[in-house]
Design a protein around this motif. Structure first.
Motif, mmCIF file in Angstrom:
data_model
loop_
_atom_site.group_PDB
_atom_site.id
_atom_site.type_symbol
_atom_site.label_atom_id
_atom_site.label_comp_id
_atom_site.label_asym_id
_atom_site.label_seq_id
_atom_site.Cartn_x
_atom_site.Cartn_y
_atom_site.Cartn_z
ATOM 1 N N GLY A 33 0.837 -1.342 -0.081
ATOM 2 C CA GLY A 33 -0.033 0.119 0.003
ATOM 3 C C GLY A 33 0.977 1.248 -0.018
ATOM 4 O O GLY A 33 1.971 1.185 0.113
ATOM 5 N N LEU A 34 0.100 2.437 -0.199
ATOM 6 C CA LEU A 34 0.878 3.682 -0.535
ATOM 7 C C LEU A 34 1.454 4.055 0.986
ATOM 8 O O LEU A 34 0.604 3.758 1.914
ATOM 9 N N ARG A 35 2.691 4.605 0.929
ATOM 10 C CA ARG A 35 3.110 4.712 2.350
ATOM 11 C C ARG A 35 2.975 6.371 2.801
ATOM 12 O O ARG A 35 2.997 7.127 1.772
ATOM 13 N N ASP A 36 2.912 6.664 3.848
ATOM 14 C CA ASP A 36 3.008 8.113 4.206
ATOM 15 C C ASP A 36 4.328 8.642 4.101
ATOM 16 O O ASP A 36 5.062 8.025 4.670
ATOM 17 N N VAL A 40 10.091 9.701 5.638
ATOM 18 C CA VAL A 40 11.102 10.861 5.901
ATOM 19 C C VAL A 40 11.591 10.448 7.147
ATOM 20 O O VAL A 40 12.859 10.730 7.567
ATOM 21 N N ALA A 41 10.766 10.350 8.309
ATOM 22 C CA ALA A 41 11.174 10.108 9.630
ATOM 23 C C ALA A 41 12.237 8.848 9.673
ATOM 24 O O ALA A 41 13.104 8.802 10.435
ATOM 25 N N LEU A 42 11.637 7.728 9.014
ATOM 26 C CA LEU A 42 12.536 6.567 9.145
ATOM 27 C C LEU A 42 13.982 6.835 8.312
ATOM 28 O O LEU A 42 14.988 6.257 9.083
ATOM 29 N N ALA A 43 13.996 7.636 7.218
ATOM 30 C CA ALA A 43 15.250 7.802 6.794
ATOM 31 C C ALA A 43 16.193 8.815 7.659
ATOM 32 O O ALA A 43 17.360 8.492 7.732
ATOM 33 N N ARG A 44 15.466 9.519 8.297
ATOM 34 C CA ARG A 44 16.215 10.430 9.397
ATOM 35 C C ARG A 44 16.848 9.620 10.345
ATOM 36 O O ARG A 44 18.195 10.150 10.967
ATOM 37 N N LEU A 78 19.993 10.063 7.002
ATOM 38 C CA LEU A 78 19.620 10.481 5.542
ATOM 39 C C LEU A 78 18.638 11.792 5.918
ATOM 40 O O LEU A 78 17.427 11.555 6.589
ATOM 41 N N THR A 79 18.742 12.914 5.074
ATOM 42 C CA THR A 79 18.066 14.020 5.254
ATOM 43 C C THR A 79 17.256 14.497 3.980
ATOM 44 O O THR A 79 17.743 14.183 2.996
ATOM 45 N N LEU A 80 15.932 14.544 3.910
ATOM 46 C CA LEU A 80 15.300 14.895 2.786
ATOM 47 C C LEU A 80 15.575 16.220 2.236
ATOM 48 O O LEU A 80 15.745 17.192 3.107
ATOM 49 N N THR A 81 16.122 16.334 1.133
ATOM 50 C CA THR A 81 16.879 17.698 0.514
ATOM 51 C C THR A 81 15.713 17.991 -0.554
ATOM 52 O O THR A 81 15.905 19.172 -0.933
ATOM 53 N N SER A 84 9.107 12.474 -6.792
ATOM 54 C CA SER A 84 10.650 12.040 -6.419
ATOM 55 C C SER A 84 10.984 12.744 -4.987
ATOM 56 O O SER A 84 10.527 13.681 -4.819
ATOM 57 N N LEU A 85 11.658 11.651 -4.190
ATOM 58 C CA LEU A 85 12.131 12.238 -3.041
ATOM 59 C C LEU A 85 13.558 11.971 -3.054
ATOM 60 O O LEU A 85 14.165 10.925 -3.348
ATOM 61 N N LEU A 86 14.569 12.838 -2.809
ATOM 62 C CA LEU A 86 16.009 12.929 -2.538
ATOM 63 C C LEU A 86 16.293 13.116 -1.109
ATOM 64 O O LEU A 86 16.085 14.011 -0.606
#
Length: 208
Positions: free
Chosen positions: A172-175, A180-184, A188-191, A202-204
């Motif tokens: 299913g589609l993720r929030d 972003v919180a998991l990456a952090r 890893l920081t969303l830029t 697209s998320l970088l």
């Protein structure tokens, strides 16, 4: 879900890969380094791997997929049209760290995986990125549909989400904010967030 057509040589033809290759390439060309080593996660048919490695000859491009059929398709497309910088596909499973390659990599690209896999695959992806992108500035690129608090969910994405969950309740589609919180939590920081065709984004993320 994409409809794949099997070709006589073992390659799989993905209409979605053909449609979104150029918009994704525009983002990658602007943000990937001119040279270095890129790992593609869940490379699927391999058409993206051929297209991107051909367009970005300074990058060594390593595709991967846990599916033997997908790896066979990647190898078939590479034999047909792959450039010298395209590497053989790896049997990488985000949920099995024993299958992960040695790093470091300069970038990791993951297209249309997060919503067609259990959340544990996304958790594995972030652990993998933390391990294989050790240098500051290392890039994790994600593409696909997401739920976003500030953006109304398109009816097509709502229907897609229902369809995915009917196939597997763990899909299913993720929030986006949860991703972003998991990456952090893995350095890893969303830029950058960029809207893409067909209600995708697209998320970088950059390694800090």
């Amino acid at each position: 879900m994409d409809t794949l057509t099997a070709l006589p040589d073992g390659a799989l033809a993905s209409p979605a890969s053909v449609r979104n290759a150029e918009p994704i390439l525009q983002i990658l060309r602007a943000h990937l380094p001119r040279s270095g080593h890129v790992l593609e996660i869940a490379a699927g048919s391999g058409q993206h791997a051929v297209a991107f490695s051909s367009a970005l000859p300074g990058l060594k491009w390593t595709p991967s997929d846990p599916s033997p059929d997908a790896r066979g398709s990647i190898a078939a497309w590479a034999a047909h049209a792959g450039p010298a910088n395209l590497q053989p596909p790896l049997a990488l499973d985000c949920m099995d760290d024993s299958s992960w390659p040695e790093g470091p990599f300069d970038a990791i690209v993951c297209i249309n995986m997060i919503h067609i896999s259990p959340w544990t695959a996304t958790e594995g992806l972030m652990r993998l990125a933390e391990r294989l992108l050790p240098r500051p500035g290392g890039l994790l690129y994600l593409y696909g549909p997401y739920r976003e608090t500030e953006v109304p969910l398109a009816p097509s994405n709502q229907a897609f989400d229902v369809s995915l969950k009917s196939r597997d309740p763990a899909w299913g589609l993720r929030d986006r904010d949860e991703v972003v919180a998991l990456a952090r939590s893995h350095g890893l920081t969303l830029t950058l967030r960029t809207e893409m065709p067909a209600n995708n984004i697209s998320l970088l993320f950059r390694r800090v």
